[in-house]
Design a protein around this motif. Structure first.
Motif, short mmCIF file in Angstrom:
data_model
loop_
_atom_site.label_atom_id
_atom_site.label_comp_id
_atom_site.label_asym_id
_atom_site.label_seq_id
_atom_site.Cartn_x
_atom_site.Cartn_y
_atom_site.Cartn_z
N MET A 1 0.85 -1.20 0.00
CA MET A 1 0.00 0.00 0.00
C MET A 1 0.88 1.25 0.00
SD MET A 1 -3.04 1.09 2.64
CE MET A 1 -4.11 -0.24 2.06
N ILE A 2 0.53 2.21 -0.82
CA ILE A 2 1.32 3.44 -0.94
C ILE A 2 1.22 4.27 0.33
CG2 ILE A 2 1.69 5.54 -2.28
CD1 ILE A 2 0.25 4.13 -4.62
N ASP A 3 2.38 4.65 0.87
CA ASP A 3 2.41 5.48 2.08
C ASP A 3 2.51 6.95 1.65
OD1 ASP A 3 2.83 6.75 4.47
OD2 ASP A 3 4.33 5.33 5.20
N TYR A 4 1.37 7.57 1.40
CA TYR A 4 1.34 8.94 0.90
C TYR A 4 1.93 9.93 1.91
CZ TYR A 4 -1.78 7.21 -2.77
OH TYR A 4 -2.31 6.53 -3.83
N LYS A 5 1.67 9.72 3.19
CA LYS A 5 2.18 10.66 4.19
C LYS A 5 3.70 10.68 4.18
CE LYS A 5 -1.68 10.74 7.44
NZ LYS A 5 -2.13 10.52 8.84
N LYS A 6 4.30 9.53 4.04
CA LYS A 6 5.76 9.45 4.00
C LYS A 6 6.30 10.15 2.75
CE LYS A 6 9.61 6.16 4.10
NZ LYS A 6 9.97 4.72 4.17
N ILE A 7 5.65 9.93 1.61
CA ILE A 7 6.10 10.50 0.35
C ILE A 7 5.98 12.02 0.35
CG2 ILE A 7 5.60 10.65 -2.13
CD1 ILE A 7 4.75 7.69 -1.98
N PHE A 8 4.85 12.52 0.87
CA PHE A 8 4.57 13.96 0.81
C PHE A 8 5.02 14.72 2.05
CE2 PHE A 8 0.76 12.46 -1.84
CZ PHE A 8 1.47 12.60 -3.02
N ASN A 9 5.58 14.03 3.02
CA ASN A 9 5.89 14.65 4.31
C ASN A 9 6.69 15.94 4.18
OD1 ASN A 9 5.99 14.66 7.26
ND2 ASN A 9 8.16 14.18 7.02
N ALA A 10 7.74 15.92 3.38
CA ALA A 10 8.60 17.10 3.25
C ALA A 10 7.94 18.21 2.44
CB ALA A 10 9.92 16.70 2.60
N LYS A 11 6.85 17.90 1.74
CA LYS A 11 6.19 18.86 0.87
C LYS A 11 4.90 19.42 1.47
CE LYS A 11 8.04 16.53 -3.23
NZ LYS A 11 8.94 17.62 -3.64
N LEU A 12 4.58 19.00 2.70
CA LEU A 12 3.34 19.43 3.33
C LEU A 12 3.57 20.72 4.12
CD1 LEU A 12 1.91 15.99 4.47
CD2 LEU A 12 1.24 17.36 2.51
N ALA A 13 3.91 21.79 3.39
CA ALA A 13 4.16 23.09 4.03
C ALA A 13 2.84 23.67 4.54
CB ALA A 13 4.80 24.03 3.02
N PRO A 14 2.90 24.65 5.44
CA PRO A 14 1.67 25.31 5.91
C PRO A 14 0.86 25.86 4.73
CG PRO A 14 3.54 25.96 7.25
CD PRO A 14 4.10 25.18 6.10
N CYS A 15 -0.45 25.88 4.87
CA CYS A 15 -1.32 26.33 3.80
C CYS A 15 -1.38 27.85 3.73
CB CYS A 15 -2.73 25.78 4.00
SG CYS A 15 -2.80 23.98 3.92
N ASP A 63 0.31 6.35 -12.81
CA ASP A 63 -1.07 6.86 -12.72
C ASP A 63 -2.09 5.80 -12.31
OD1 ASP A 63 0.20 9.06 -13.64
OD2 ASP A 63 -0.81 9.18 -15.55
N LYS A 64 -2.00 4.64 -12.90
CA LYS A 64 -3.00 3.60 -12.62
C LYS A 64 -3.02 3.18 -11.16
CE LYS A 64 0.23 -0.08 -14.02
NZ LYS A 64 0.47 -0.60 -12.66
N ASP A 65 -1.94 3.46 -10.44
CA ASP A 65 -1.84 3.04 -9.04
C ASP A 65 -2.41 4.07 -8.06
OD1 ASP A 65 -0.44 0.63 -9.69
OD2 ASP A 65 1.37 1.84 -10.00
N TRP A 66 -2.62 5.30 -8.52
CA TRP A 66 -3.08 6.33 -7.58
C TRP A 66 -4.27 7.14 -8.04
CZ3 TRP A 66 -3.39 11.31 -9.24
CH2 TRP A 66 -2.56 11.71 -10.30
N GLN A 67 -4.57 7.18 -9.35
CA GLN A 67 -5.50 8.17 -9.86
C GLN A 67 -6.94 7.99 -9.38
OE1 GLN A 67 -7.68 8.46 -12.97
NE2 GLN A 67 -7.83 6.32 -13.50
N ASN A 68 -7.25 6.87 -8.74
CA ASN A 68 -8.59 6.68 -8.19
C ASN A 68 -8.54 6.26 -6.72
OD1 ASN A 68 -11.35 6.83 -8.52
ND2 ASN A 68 -11.58 4.70 -9.15
N ASP A 69 -7.43 6.60 -6.06
CA ASP A 69 -7.23 6.20 -4.67
C ASP A 69 -7.81 7.28 -3.74
OD1 ASP A 69 -6.38 5.37 -2.18
OD2 ASP A 69 -4.35 4.85 -2.84
N GLU A 70 -8.91 6.97 -3.07
CA GLU A 70 -9.59 7.96 -2.23
C GLU A 70 -8.77 8.39 -1.02
OE1 GLU A 70 -13.52 6.76 -1.22
OE2 GLU A 70 -14.26 6.90 -3.28
N ARG A 71 -7.71 7.67 -0.69
CA ARG A 71 -6.86 8.10 0.42
C ARG A 71 -6.14 9.41 0.10
NH1 ARG A 71 -2.63 4.52 1.64
NH2 ARG A 71 -2.68 3.88 -0.54
#
Length: 267
Positions: A1-15, A63-71
């Motif tokens: 399962m793709i760990d999105y939080k780990k992948i995007f962690n460094a890119k999750l700057a304040p909004c 793309d096929k692995d994430w483009q419809n992933d509701e997480r």
């Protein structure tokens, strides 16, 4: 399962204090140029932004692995510019995102030129497209699936997929909130292109910064080089590369959608 939080962690700057907005294009329609310039402006100006497609691609996640992933829905939040999209993924059509209410930009190109460029990027025997940092073999295997095709065969085979991407934007975006750009117009004035993007988003950016990013990315090859991602760039390339019969077939395939987007395929 793709760990999105780990992948995007460094890119999750304040909004930021703005509604989430989106930058769309299609492969070989100037997409890399637009997304790169948006990313550079945002980085230098401190504007919260992320290219989810490019980040995942670099991780070897296609793309096929994430483009419809509701997480992924948890990551599309206000206060960020989301860019990097080269088609409209199913995840963005989730009603909770209310995409039709959001401001977005869409960069398109004469599909005949775009398909020629796509052939030289990752069609036929050509792979000048940037490779992911991980899982390169999978990407190359998929690209080489068309290695038996010549350019005319390739563009005709790929035309329906390209048509579907154009139709999906037309059917699912609210063009009252969309700023539409054509590659043929922005190719010669990247400074105005950048200015119009951020003006549409309602996000002020220093003129000096826009000048610097536009000048840095104003690449116009004097000689065609099929080994480079920016092979030629100038509009009208399909006339020199495709047989007249192929162009005629493409004109028929794209006639209706191109008329809607404001292209005259008779020229």
């Amino acid at each position: 399962m793709i760990d999105y939080k780990k992948i995007f962690n460094a890119k999750l700057a304040p909004c930021g204090n703005f509604q989430d907005c989106y930058a769309f294009s299609i492969h070989k329609a100037g997409s890399s140029l637009m997304h790169k310039m948006i990313g550079e402006v945002c980085h230098s100006a401190g504007i919260p932004s992320i290219s989810i497609p490019d980040t995942l691609f670099n991780e070897g996640i296609f793309d096929k692995d994430w483009q419809n992933d509701e997480r992924l829905l948890d990551f599309f939040i206000p206060g960020k510019i989301f860019y990097g999209f080269r088609y409209l993924p199913e995840i963005l059509l989730n009603e909770s995102l209310r995409l039709r209410e959001k401001k977005s930009v869409l960069l398109i190109r004469d599909p005949r030129d775009a398909l020629v460029s796509q052939y030289f990027s990752f069609g036929g025997k050509n792979v000048s497209h940037k490779l992911p940092s991980k899982n390169q073999d999978t990407f190359l295997k998929e690209a080489q699936a068309t290695s038996h095709l010549n350019i005319d065969q390739y563009v005709l085979q790929a035309a329906e997929i390209y048509l579907d991407k154009l139709n999906k934007y037309k059917e699912n975006l609210n063009f009252e909130n969309v700023k539409l750009f054509k590659y043929e117009e922005i190719y010669f004035d990247k400074r105005k292109f950048l200015d119009n993007i951020f003006a549409h988003f309602g996000i002020p950016v220093e003129s000096r910064l826009l000048d610097e990013v536009a000048e840095k990315n104003d690449v116009r090859p004097e000689v065609e080089d099929v080994a480079k991602h920016i092979r030629k760039g100038s509009p009208g390339d399909h006339v020199d590369k495709l047989m007249p019969e192929t162009i005629s077939k493409l004109n028929t395939i794209f006639a209706k959608i191109c008329a809607w987007y404001g292209y005259d395929l008779s020229t």
